[in-house]
Design an enzyme around this catalytic site. Structure first.
Site, PDB file in Angstrom:
ATOM      1  N   ASN A 120     -18.806  67.775  79.356  1.00  0.00           N
ATOM      2  CA  ASN A 120     -19.192  67.541  80.754  1.00  0.00           C
ATOM      3  C   ASN A 120     -20.080  68.672  81.270  1.00  0.00           C
ATOM      4  OD1 ASN A 120     -17.633  65.293  80.613  1.00  0.00           O
ATOM      5  ND2 ASN A 120     -15.836  66.245  81.529  1.00  0.00           N
ATOM      6  N   HIS A 167     -22.613  70.336  76.078  1.00  0.00           N
ATOM      7  CA  HIS A 167     -23.839  69.622  76.447  1.00  0.00           C
ATOM      8  C   HIS A 167     -24.548  70.276  77.629  1.00  0.00           C
ATOM      9  CE1 HIS A 167     -22.457  65.578  74.450  1.00  0.00           C
ATOM     10  NE2 HIS A 167     -22.700  66.539  73.587  1.00  0.00           N
ATOM     11  N   CYS A 207     -38.243  79.848  76.702  1.00  0.00           N
ATOM     12  CA  CYS A 207     -38.455  81.293  76.551  1.00  0.00           C
ATOM     13  C   CYS A 207     -37.122  82.034  76.646  1.00  0.00           C
ATOM     14  CB  CYS A 207     -39.442  81.812  77.594  1.00  0.00           C
ATOM     15  SG  CYS A 207     -38.708  82.054  79.222  1.00  0.00           S
ATOM     16  N   GLY A 261     -10.288  62.132  77.620  1.00  0.00           N
ATOM     17  CA  GLY A 261     -11.352  61.384  78.293  1.00  0.00           C
ATOM     18  C   GLY A 261     -12.684  61.386  77.578  1.00  0.00           C
TER      19      GLY A 261
HETATM   20  P1  NAD Z   1     -18.237  58.174  78.132  1.00  0.00           P
HETATM   21  O1  NAD Z   1     -18.644  57.754  79.499  1.00  0.00           O
HETATM   22  O2  NAD Z   1     -18.998  57.640  76.994  1.00  0.00           O
HETATM   23  O3  NAD Z   1     -16.704  57.812  77.883  1.00  0.00           O
HETATM   24  C1  NAD Z   1     -15.719  58.176  78.810  1.00  0.00           C
HETATM   25  C2  NAD Z   1     -14.361  58.029  78.167  1.00  0.00           C
HETATM   26  O4  NAD Z   1     -13.381  58.415  79.120  1.00  0.00           O
HETATM   27  C3  NAD Z   1     -14.035  56.608  77.741  1.00  0.00           C
HETATM   28  O5  NAD Z   1     -13.427  56.628  76.461  1.00  0.00           O
HETATM   29  C4  NAD Z   1     -13.035  56.133  78.814  1.00  0.00           C
HETATM   30  O6  NAD Z   1     -12.078  55.211  78.291  1.00  0.00           O
HETATM   31  C5  NAD Z   1     -12.376  57.436  79.196  1.00  0.00           C
HETATM   32  N1  NAD Z   1     -11.865  57.463  80.563  1.00  0.00           N
HETATM   33  C6  NAD Z   1     -12.426  56.946  81.671  1.00  0.00           C
HETATM   34  N2  NAD Z   1     -11.688  57.256  82.765  1.00  0.00           N
HETATM   35  C7  NAD Z   1     -10.656  58.003  82.325  1.00  0.00           C
HETATM   36  C8  NAD Z   1      -9.566  58.655  82.975  1.00  0.00           C
HETATM   37  N3  NAD Z   1      -9.407  58.590  84.314  1.00  0.00           N
HETATM   38  N4  NAD Z   1      -8.672  59.349  82.233  1.00  0.00           N
HETATM   39  C9  NAD Z   1      -8.819  59.410  80.869  1.00  0.00           C
HETATM   40  N5  NAD Z   1      -9.843  58.810  80.202  1.00  0.00           N
HETATM   41  C10 NAD Z   1     -10.750  58.130  80.922  1.00  0.00           C
HETATM   42  O7  NAD Z   1     -18.249  59.764  78.139  1.00  0.00           O
HETATM   43  P2  NAD Z   1     -18.226  60.783  76.907  1.00  0.00           P
HETATM   44  O8  NAD Z   1     -17.476  60.258  75.751  1.00  0.00           O
HETATM   45  O9  NAD Z   1     -17.866  62.080  77.486  1.00  0.00           O
HETATM   46  O10 NAD Z   1     -19.717  60.783  76.431  1.00  0.00           O
HETATM   47  C11 NAD Z   1     -20.703  61.025  77.357  1.00  0.00           C
HETATM   48  C12 NAD Z   1     -21.379  62.261  76.957  1.00  0.00           C
HETATM   49  O11 NAD Z   1     -22.559  61.915  76.356  1.00  0.00           O
HETATM   50  C13 NAD Z   1     -21.657  63.077  78.155  1.00  0.00           C
HETATM   51  O12 NAD Z   1     -20.841  64.205  78.165  1.00  0.00           O
HETATM   52  C14 NAD Z   1     -22.994  63.478  78.033  1.00  0.00           C
HETATM   53  O13 NAD Z   1     -23.126  64.866  77.897  1.00  0.00           O
HETATM   54  C15 NAD Z   1     -23.423  62.860  76.744  1.00  0.00           C
HETATM   55  N6  NAD Z   1     -24.652  62.441  77.068  1.00  0.00           N
HETATM   56  C16 NAD Z   1     -25.612  63.193  76.569  1.00  0.00           C
HETATM   57  C17 NAD Z   1     -26.803  62.943  77.011  1.00  0.00           C
HETATM   58  C18 NAD Z   1     -27.875  63.736  76.544  1.00  0.00           C
HETATM   59  O14 NAD Z   1     -28.818  63.803  77.239  1.00  0.00           O
HETATM   60  N7  NAD Z   1     -27.763  64.336  75.367  1.00  0.00           N
HETATM   61  C19 NAD Z   1     -27.046  61.969  77.910  1.00  0.00           C
HETATM   62  C20 NAD Z   1     -26.018  61.227  78.340  1.00  0.00           C
HETATM   63  C21 NAD Z   1     -24.797  61.479  77.929  1.00  0.00           C
END
Ligand code: NAD
Length: 262
Positions: A109, A126, A138, A193
């Site tokens: 996050n 991230h 830089c 999460g």
């Molecule tokens: P996600 O949105 O893909 O998944 C969220 C997860 O949390 C799901 O499995 C869902 O079931 C669970 N969830 C939802 N509410 C909940 C709650 N109240 N309690 C417990 N679990 C809960 O998010 P992710 O897996 O963290 O992946 C997203 C990541 O991808 C982000 O952190 C982001 O950094 C990354 N991302 C990267 C880029 C990038 O530019 N490289 C862009 C977008 C996303």
């Protein structure tokens, strides 16, 4: 007194797997901040249902429309600043106070809710949304949370444009943060999460589970990790306070130690 429910038993079992470990890695994903009001990415109400990640969270998107990208990030910064850490995030701070350097907290996050909950030394896998950095790499980076004004300026070191401090699609997770996790040599892992579809969570947690190290997952839904981890199904805000209460309980720890000693 009512008998313990299946949920209570699973919580106690999960706590028993993590209690007393010398090095516990806590990995958090978007679901860990969802109960504070920060939208997740992939869910039905997720950010990627509203916008295209390749437009707003990629170097290519930024080259095409830097003002549009900054407008989106400023709006997200503002929304995150309105959110407050929830009880599950505060419980992570208590866990760290209890275990000290025996716990490493890492998150995909970009928000600062763990820090505001009182967690120290958070590893941001991230990047951090309140950071503003140099687009030319830089090395200049600043905490821009005071008023976001750096986002309107240029890099003071090399005069290039500035960008949000996020790790975008197509970019590598910084090697220094991966090295920190590697050097920590976790004995057990708590994943909260995360969809377990994004790196490095998608690799670290299953690898640990397959190596026979305890992995506990807290998630509202089933994920690819669920089949190899001990899964607690529910919201982070509901499950983490009780789970962490048990992990830090002297009774649970002594019971685990006495079982290990047999
Ligand atoms: P996600 O949105 O893909 O998944 C969220 C997860 O949390 C799901 O499995 C869902 O079931 C669970 N969830 C939802 N509410 C909940 C709650 N109240 N309690 C417990 N679990 C809960 O998010 P992710 O897996 O963290 O992946 C997203 C990541 O991808 C982000 O952190 C982001 O950094 C990354 N991302 C990267 C880029 C990038 O530019 N490289 C862009 C977008 C996303």
């Amino acid at each position: 007194m009512p008998a313990a429910s299946d949920q209570d038993r699973t919580l106690a079992e999960a706590a028993g797997l993590l209690a007393g470990r010398r090095r516990l890695l806590v990995l958090l994903g978007a679901g860990a901040s969802a109960d504070a009001g920060v939208p997740t990415f992939r869910g039905t109400d997720g950010l990627w249902q509203q916008v295209r990640p390749e437009d707003l969270a990629s170097a290519e998107g930024f080259r095409r429309d830097p003002q549009g990208v900054w407008a989106w990030y400023r709006q997200r910064r503002w929304e995150i600043a309105q959110c407050q850490p929830h009880a599950g995030q505060r419980a992570i701070a208590l866990l760290q106070r209890h275990l000290g350097s025996r716990v490493l907290v890492a998150t995909t996050n970009e928000d600062d809710l763990l820090e505001r909950a009182g967690v120290d030394r958070v590893v941001h896998l991230h990047g951090a949304i309140f950071n503003t950095s140099c687009v030319a790499n830089c090395g200049w980076v600043v905490d821009d949370r005071l008023d976001g004004s750096w986002s309107y300026l240029t890099c003071p070191d090399c005069q290039a444009a500035v960008r949000p401090g996020s790790v975008w699609f197509g970019e590598e997770v910084p090697s220094r943060v991966l090295v920190r996790i590697e050097h920590f040599r976790a004995e057990a892992c708590l994943v909260v999460g995360s969809s377990s579809l994004v790196q490095p969570v998608a690799a670290i947690a299953p690898e640990m589970a397959l190596a026979g190290r305890p992995v506990v997952e807290v998630n509202a839904e089933t994920t690819p990790l669920s089949s190899v981890a001990t899964s607690l199904r529910g919201r982070a805000v509901d499950l983490l306070p009780a789970l962490i209460d048990l992990i830090t309980s002297a009774t649970v720890r002594e019971r685990v130690m006495s079982t290990v000693g047999k």
